[in-house]
Design an enzyme around this catalytic site. Structure first.
Site, PDB file in Angstrom:
ATOM      1  N   GLY A 107      78.621 -34.377   0.756  1.00 26.44           N
ATOM      2  CA  GLY A 107      79.107 -35.642   0.221  1.00 26.44           C
ATOM      3  C   GLY A 107      78.433 -35.935  -1.101  1.00 26.44           C
ATOM      4  CB  CYS A 108      76.995 -39.049  -2.448  1.00 27.19           C
ATOM      5  SG  CYS A 108      75.965 -39.636  -3.798  1.00 27.19           S
TER       6      CYS A 108
END
Length: 202
Positions: free
Chosen positions: A38-39
């Site tokens: 993800g991020c």
């Protein structure tokens, strides 16, 4: 005196010549691990500063466009995922320990992104070399037994990693207020604790 000076010069020359070899030998003992979670700001933060970790770099992996920009990746079409490349000293921290930590930084049951970050560039995966694969799979199997749930996060072969721009490196530390607003807004900590309990990272 002349002989002493010559001997000293030889000694200094040998000492100077040995330093780069020592540095090279040391760098050869370092290894890398690549995780898409993800991020990449959050993944970098989860590994940076751990004992044995020399660096954690935000970037992109798994796509088909050379040296993509952040805008290209999040815009879609390049096939990349946001990822972090962790360079570590295996004499201090093992690859297995890093993979074990990785699972606890993500929701490994979500195939479509992480928390408030949705879409292909925010999918999760462990990018393992041939030498790392068995440990990565064993770690994944152990984590699945812990949660008693199937994971959608795959263990795949190593692929080319591209570093993101300097503005994305060490983001959580350099832009603490903005990162904290992002983390709280995504309810990242709460959602990780709901999955992993006290073992959650982030």
């Amino acid at each position: 005196m002349r002989t002493l000076t010559t001997a000293a010069a030889i000694a200094l020359g040998l000492a100077a010549g040995s330093a780069p070899q020592s540095a090279t030998a040391q760098s050869q003992r370092l290894e890398t691990a690549v995780f898409a979670g993800g991020c990449f700001w959050s993944e970098e933060k989860a590994f940076d500063g751990l004992p044995g970790v020399r660096s954690a770099v935000s970037g992109f992996v798994g796509g088909h466009t050379a040296n993509p920009s952040y805008e290209q990746v999040v815009g879609g079409g390049t096939g990349h995922m946001e990822a972090v490349r962790v360079t570590f000293d295996p004499r201090v921290v093992s690859y297995r320990a890093l993979v074990d930590r990785y699972w606890r930084t993500i929701d490994p049951t979500d195939p479509n992104g992480q928390f408030c970050d949705r879409g292909p560039s925010y999918r999760t995966a462990v990018f393992a070399t041939a030498a790392q694969r068995a440990e990565a799979v064993a770690s994944r199997d152990a984590a699945m037994r812990t949660l008693r749930r199937s994971f959608t996060t795959p263990v795949v072969g190593a692929q080319r990693f591209w570093s993101a721009g300097a503005e994305h490196q060490d983001y959580a530390r350099r832009h603490r207020a903005h990162y904290e607003a992002y983390r709280i807004g995504c309810r990242r900590t709460e959602r990780l604790r709901a999955i992993w309990g006290d073992a959650a990272v982030g």
